[in-house]
Design a protein around this motif. Sequence first.
Motif, PDB file in Angstrom:
ATOM      1  N   ILE A   1      22.475  48.929   4.190  1.00 23.36           N
ATOM      2  CA  ILE A   1      21.075  49.325   4.058  1.00 23.36           C
ATOM      3  C   ILE A   1      21.021  50.310   2.902  1.00 23.36           C
ATOM      4  O   ILE A   1      21.588  51.398   2.966  1.00 23.36           O
ATOM      5  CB  ILE A   1      20.532  49.956   5.353  1.00 23.36           C
ATOM      6  CG1 ILE A   1      20.574  48.925   6.491  1.00 23.36           C
ATOM      7  CG2 ILE A   1      19.108  50.479   5.147  1.00 23.36           C
ATOM      8  CD1 ILE A   1      20.142  49.478   7.834  1.00 23.36           C
ATOM      9  N   GLU A   2      20.359  49.903   1.822  1.00 24.84           N
ATOM     10  CA  GLU A   2      20.311  50.728   0.614  1.00 24.84           C
ATOM     11  C   GLU A   2      19.257  51.825   0.775  1.00 24.84           C
ATOM     12  O   GLU A   2      18.146  51.559   1.237  1.00 24.84           O
ATOM     13  CB  GLU A   2      19.958  49.859  -0.602  1.00 24.84           C
ATOM     14  CG  GLU A   2      20.936  48.730  -0.876  1.00 24.84           C
ATOM     15  CD  GLU A   2      22.302  49.230  -1.305  1.00 24.84           C
ATOM     16  OE1 GLU A   2      22.370  50.341  -1.868  1.00 24.84           O
ATOM     17  OE2 GLU A   2      23.294  48.519  -1.075  1.00 24.84           O
TER      18      GLU A   2
ATOM     19  N   HIS B   1      17.610  38.028   8.637  1.00 22.04           N
ATOM     20  CA  HIS B   1      17.075  37.026   7.698  1.00 22.04           C
ATOM     21  C   HIS B   1      16.919  37.591   6.289  1.00 22.04           C
ATOM     22  O   HIS B   1      17.006  36.857   5.304  1.00 22.04           O
ATOM     23  CB  HIS B   1      15.721  36.533   8.228  1.00 22.04           C
ATOM     24  CG  HIS B   1      14.912  35.769   7.227  1.00 22.04           C
ATOM     25  ND1 HIS B   1      15.223  34.478   6.853  1.00 22.04           N
ATOM     26  CD2 HIS B   1      13.807  36.126   6.497  1.00 22.04           C
ATOM     27  CE1 HIS B   1      14.332  34.056   5.945  1.00 22.04           C
ATOM     28  NE2 HIS B   1      13.475  35.045   5.724  1.00 22.04           N
ATOM     29  N   ALA B   2      16.691  38.893   6.163  1.00 20.07           N
ATOM     30  CA  ALA B   2      16.371  39.496   4.870  1.00 20.07           C
ATOM     31  C   ALA B   2      17.525  39.378   3.878  1.00 20.07           C
ATOM     32  O   ALA B   2      18.695  39.477   4.242  1.00 20.07           O
ATOM     33  CB  ALA B   2      16.008  40.962   5.065  1.00 20.07           C
ATOM     34  N   SER B   3      17.170  39.202   2.614  1.00 20.34           N
ATOM     35  CA  SER B   3      18.174  39.196   1.554  1.00 20.34           C
ATOM     36  C   SER B   3      18.702  40.595   1.279  1.00 20.34           C
ATOM     37  O   SER B   3      19.830  40.754   0.807  1.00 20.34           O
ATOM     38  CB  SER B   3      17.563  38.615   0.271  1.00 20.34           C
ATOM     39  OG  SER B   3      17.173  37.273   0.466  1.00 20.34           O
ATOM     40  N   ALA B   4      17.888  41.613   1.543  1.00 19.79           N
ATOM     41  CA  ALA B   4      18.309  43.004   1.388  1.00 19.79           C
ATOM     42  C   ALA B   4      17.403  43.867   2.247  1.00 19.79           C
ATOM     43  O   ALA B   4      16.252  43.515   2.512  1.00 19.79           O
ATOM     44  CB  ALA B   4      18.242  43.447  -0.072  1.00 19.79           C
TER      45      ALA B   4
ATOM     46  N   LEU C   1      20.296  46.437  14.139  1.00 17.17           N
ATOM     47  CA  LEU C   1      21.126  45.327  13.668  1.00 17.17           C
ATOM     48  C   LEU C   1      22.056  44.823  14.760  1.00 17.17           C
ATOM     49  O   LEU C   1      22.659  45.622  15.479  1.00 17.17           O
ATOM     50  CB  LEU C   1      21.951  45.768  12.462  1.00 17.17           C
ATOM     51  CG  LEU C   1      21.181  46.238  11.225  1.00 17.17           C
ATOM     52  CD1 LEU C   1      22.159  46.733  10.164  1.00 17.17           C
ATOM     53  CD2 LEU C   1      20.297  45.119  10.679  1.00 17.17           C
ATOM     54  N   ARG C   2      22.201  43.523  14.850  1.00 14.12           N
ATOM     55  CA  ARG C   2      23.201  42.951  15.759  1.00 14.12           C
ATOM     56  C   ARG C   2      24.557  42.888  15.073  1.00 14.12           C
ATOM     57  O   ARG C   2      25.593  42.948  15.732  1.00 14.12           O
ATOM     58  CB  ARG C   2      22.763  41.544  16.195  1.00 14.12           C
ATOM     59  CG  ARG C   2      21.491  41.566  17.053  1.00 14.12           C
ATOM     60  CD  ARG C   2      21.308  40.271  17.828  1.00 14.12           C
ATOM     61  NE  ARG C   2      20.100  40.335  18.641  1.00 14.12           N
ATOM     62  CZ  ARG C   2      18.984  39.667  18.405  1.00 14.12           C
ATOM     63  NH1 ARG C   2      18.926  38.858  17.347  1.00 14.12           N
ATOM     64  NH2 ARG C   2      17.933  39.778  19.178  1.00 14.12           N
TER      65      ARG C   2
ATOM     66  N   PRO D   1      15.753  42.533  15.085  1.00 16.17           N
ATOM     67  CA  PRO D   1      17.091  42.173  14.606  1.00 16.17           C
ATOM     68  C   PRO D   1      17.139  40.857  13.849  1.00 16.17           C
ATOM     69  O   PRO D   1      17.810  40.756  12.812  1.00 16.17           O
ATOM     70  CB  PRO D   1      17.926  42.122  15.890  1.00 16.17           C
ATOM     71  CG  PRO D   1      17.240  43.088  16.805  1.00 16.17           C
ATOM     72  CD  PRO D   1      15.787  42.910  16.517  1.00 16.17           C
ATOM     73  N   ALA D   2      16.436  39.831  14.332  1.00 17.57           N
ATOM     74  CA  ALA D   2      16.467  38.534  13.657  1.00 17.57           C
ATOM     75  C   ALA D   2      15.801  38.607  12.283  1.00 17.57           C
ATOM     76  O   ALA D   2      16.256  37.978  11.326  1.00 17.57           O
ATOM     77  CB  ALA D   2      15.783  37.480  14.526  1.00 17.57           C
TER      78      ALA D   2
END
Length: 358
Positions: free
Chosen positions: A157-158, A132-135, A151-152, A127-128
């Motif tokens: 999500i593409e 943190h990810a930009s995408a 996900l928290r 989850p962390a």
Amino acid sequence: MSSWRVCIIGAGDNVHVQRWVHGLAARGLQMSVISTTPAPAPAYAVPLLSIPTARAGMTPAARLATLLRGWARVPALVRTLHPDLVHLHALPLPAATLFLRRVPRLIISAWGSDVVQRDARKARLYPALLAHASAVTATSHYLAQVTAGYLRRPRPIEVVPFGVDLHRFTPAPQAPATLRIGTLRHLEPNYGIDVLLDALPAVLRALPLERCVIAGDGSLRDMLQLRAVALGVNTVLVWPGRVPHPAVPDLLRGLSLFVNPSRAEAFGVAALEAQACGLPVVATRVGGLPEVVRDGITGVLVPPGDPQALAAALIELLRDPARRATLGQAARAWVAERYDWQHSLDQMLAVYRQALER
């Protein structure tokens, strides 16, 4: 766009990692690769670095040493490459997430078993990293749902699939004169090759199947070959082993239909490549396969782990060449409409653009 510098982190010996690197480079991006597997340098005409990663059977001490020599070095390796974006293909072992969270402008693409095979450490540490990810992208809507389960807080999500090169994967000039079926899978439990073998006796009793090609390799190869002998179906089987990706279109063009008997499947790129070659697909109704095989339109879906249902679907299609032709034409059109490789590149470039703007 031509000035974007993108570093891809992933299994450098994987054909789909190679396709992303080559495809994005052809669009003008400056690519580099940090490979988590031994990767042949000739496969890339871009800067290529490699890191060691843990493998099955390592002692805890050896795993820790490999982690420190591998994933722990990634932030420093990224800095030497000066990318505008870093794109991680497949989430890594959970311990590596601590180091990847130090990598800025990170794009994460879930691939399949990395998120589908959930465990307590992934549930705690993924989850962390995803936050943190930009995408974040996934290859199918099914896989996007699975990834969202980590996900928290909700975030987009593409869905960016592995597309198919429609210039390479093309239909045969004419259908084979004899009945030939086949599959191209890893010979591992998830892919249900044993179910296909169990279905073959009924198929052979019903019609003159000339050949069944089981391409691929894996830990179950010997067991599956022994099972084929015990079932009395080995005389129609061909086991070509691992098929290099450039040779896959020719293998597919020699078939009457493609079989995808998986027990689990995050996406289904093999089924898409078969459909691009104008083949109807008999597949199981699991994971992402119902997204890529349209039941009754481009192929037939059956329950997983059910050799009787698989045999019935195969017999019905093999007895009806007109329906195979209709499904095959629709299959090719479906891939062209939704899964053209150039469209997948467009989608990924849009993800990159949005990440840079954010």
